[in-house]
Design an enzyme around this catalytic site. Structure first.
Site, PDB file in Angstrom:
ATOM      1  CB  CYS A 142       4.427   1.874   0.877  1.00 47.98           C
ATOM      2  SG  CYS A 142       5.132   3.447   1.486  1.00 47.98           S
TER       3      CYS A 142
ATOM      4  CB  CYS B 217      -1.191  -2.426  -9.714  1.00 48.96           C
ATOM      5  SG  CYS B 217      -1.549  -3.102  -8.066  1.00 48.96           S
TER       6      CYS B 217
END
Length: 336
Positions: free
Chosen positions: A35, A106
């Protein structure tokens, strides 16, 4: 273009606490290399005090993912597990002096890894996969639970924000209806709980797939955000981006595959266009190099993080669109 802070750059080029931790007794793994992002967080917890004595990480992803993972380890060392559990993804972003909107996922990945590691230490289950609710985005393996947590923690109210914080919807967009329903449901619950003003809450039908796609393209640097409209010359009617490849040549002119450009001029324009896009790809650890131009077929070589990336098709599509806009001709971009 977002100007990355010095701290983000430092934690990317000189990451702290990278590598394996042999003495780890708490391990959290989230994401998947397939991914595009994956993080393994390892903690050494003192059993008597539950203080995190050491922390290390191993990550696969862009510069922001590395910087966020490194920052996470710095933040948790010295904290108790209870104190660490109170951390949010925003704490990670703030520690770095901020992250661009499209890279907030993130920091969310770091938050999820920390939760998973602490659960692992306590012998509990932490579901970062679709076991914790319906799988909403197949492109990036994002489940309903992750979307709900991101929406609640960060008070998200738009589909664009959900994509920025979770990556869901950043690929094929077949998950749009599910994302929209989830966002509307969670926002309604937050309004009922007094956590969100009613006028801020997202409602079904609040945006369109065309708008989301345009925003996603802008965020990845493939197209520029719309500027203030300027009057177009009478001889040059406005043409939408979606129509550009379908517009036939004027009836008074013979069809031309080159648009009147010499092959040398066409190659130079293609080179210029790709060079303009390379800095954006390099930000994510990837790159694209022109190999050949054969008629209206452009052959490119993807490298770095772009190789095997789930978003490589979006990258190719973005190059095609930029070429069509800049040169005025439809191109077929083929990775070799």
């Amino acid at each position: 273009m977002w100007d990355y802070t010095d701290k983000v750059k430092d934690y990317f080029f000189n990451p702290k606490n990278a590598g394996a931790l042999a003495e780890a007794n708490a391990v959290g793994e989230v994401g998947a290399i397939s991914c595009g992002d994956a993080l393994k967080l390892m903690l050494k917890v003192v059993p008597e005090t539950e203080i995190i004595e050491d922390a290390r990480f191993q990550t696969f992803g862009c510069g922001s993912a590395i910087a966020s993972s490194s920052a996470l380890t710095e933040l948790v060392i010295g904290k108790t597990l209870t104190e660490a559990l109170e951390m949010t993804n925003q704490d990670i972003a703030d520690f770095l002096g901020g992250l661009p909107p499209e890279k907030m996922h993130c920091s969310v990945m770091g938050y999820e890894a920390l939760q998973a590691a602490i659960a692992n230490y306590r012998g509990e289950e932490w579901h970062d996969d679709h076991e914790e609710g319906a799988l909403l985005c197949k492109c990036f393996g994002v489940d309903e639970g992750m979307v709900e947590r991101a929406v609640r923690m960060n008070k998200l109210t738009t589909i664009e924000q959900v994509t920025a914080f979770t990556k869901a919807g950043g690929g094929c967009l077949t998950c749009f209806d599910g994302l929209e329903a989830c966002l509307a449901k969670v926002n309604a619950e937050m309004v009922a709980e007094g956590l969100l003003a009613e006028h801020e809450a997202y409602r079904l039908g609040g945006t369109s797939q065309a708008v989301v796609k345009q925003k996603a393209r802008e965020m990845r640097g493939f197209v520029k955000a719309p500027e203030e409209p300027k009057p177009a010359p009478a001889a040059a009617p406005m043409i939408s981006l979606d129509q550009i490849a379908l517009v036939p040549p004027p009836s008074s002119a013979a069809p031309s595959a080159s648009g009147g450009l010499t092959m040398l001029k066409k190659i130079r324009l293609v080179e210029e266009t790709i060079e303009e896009m390379r800095p954006y790809l390099r930000q994510d650890g990837g790159d694209c190099e022109l190999i050949d131009v054969d008629g209206n077929t452009v052959k490119v070589k993807l490298s770095g993080a772009c190789v095997g990336c789930q978003m490589s098709s979006v990258t190719i599509s973005g190059i095609q669109e930029r070429l069509a806009v800049k040169i005025g001709l439809p191109f077929r971009v083929v990775p070799v």
